[in-house]
Write an enzyme that holds these catalytic residues in place. Sequence first.
Site: not given
Length: 244
Positions: A55, A85, A111-113
């Site tokens: 996402t 996310a 965790v998308k950074i």
Amino acid sequence: MIGVIQSLRFFIWGGSIAGIHRTTSPNSHEVFLDTASLSEIREVADLGILDGVTTNPSLMAKEGVTDVAGHYRTICDVVQGHVSAEVIATDYEGILKEGRELAKLDPHIVVKIPFIKEGVKAIHTLAGEGISINCTLIFSPAQALIAAKAGADYVSPFLGRLDDIGHEGIELIHSIREIFDNYGYHTEVLAASLRHTRHVVDCAEAGADIGTLPHKVIMGLFNHPLTDKGLEKFLADHAASQKS
Ligand code: E4P
């Protein structure tokens, strides 16, 4: 020669590869769905071909998501696999706080950074805590190299957006694959911003570990006129044989 290159790397980068979590590289190509739509996720999961979901803030906004935590938990329940996310914060402390909160929602959360300086610093810290990270908005091989170095488990190079501005997006996948293989990085190449079937095939040929596809691109994989025509003939021949 390899030894010289390795030594050079250790000189430049200080030799540390701490923070890289993966110890094995998967040999299978995985298919992710690039959406925050629960109906799309359920439909593709039902087909039995869904390995994960990515996402981003735009996709979440498109679905009008207000209960972000609840939405991610539901996606994880359905997918039972990788769910990226993305953080909204862009400062180091903010990314850490949000990243830790997202990671606590479900063991499937990655965790998308974004690839920014504060993001890279946060990747190093969060990866050190055992949190799985997908570094996003990758548009150059050098960015992918730094993200892997920081400890990201995944990098997301955006093909379609490079194609949009007249570049050959697929070259980026080839280059990252070569660099990661040169040095044995286990960071997975998650090809993103895929717009059509050709992108999907090109990425698989280039050795991307994962392709994340919008719903319409996955559905497009089912379309082939010769399949439709062939099935029509098989069924017609069968029906005719039953009459005679
Ligand atoms: C997924 O990780 C990306 O956010 C997504 O693939 C971007 O796709 P787009 O360029 O079509 O918005």
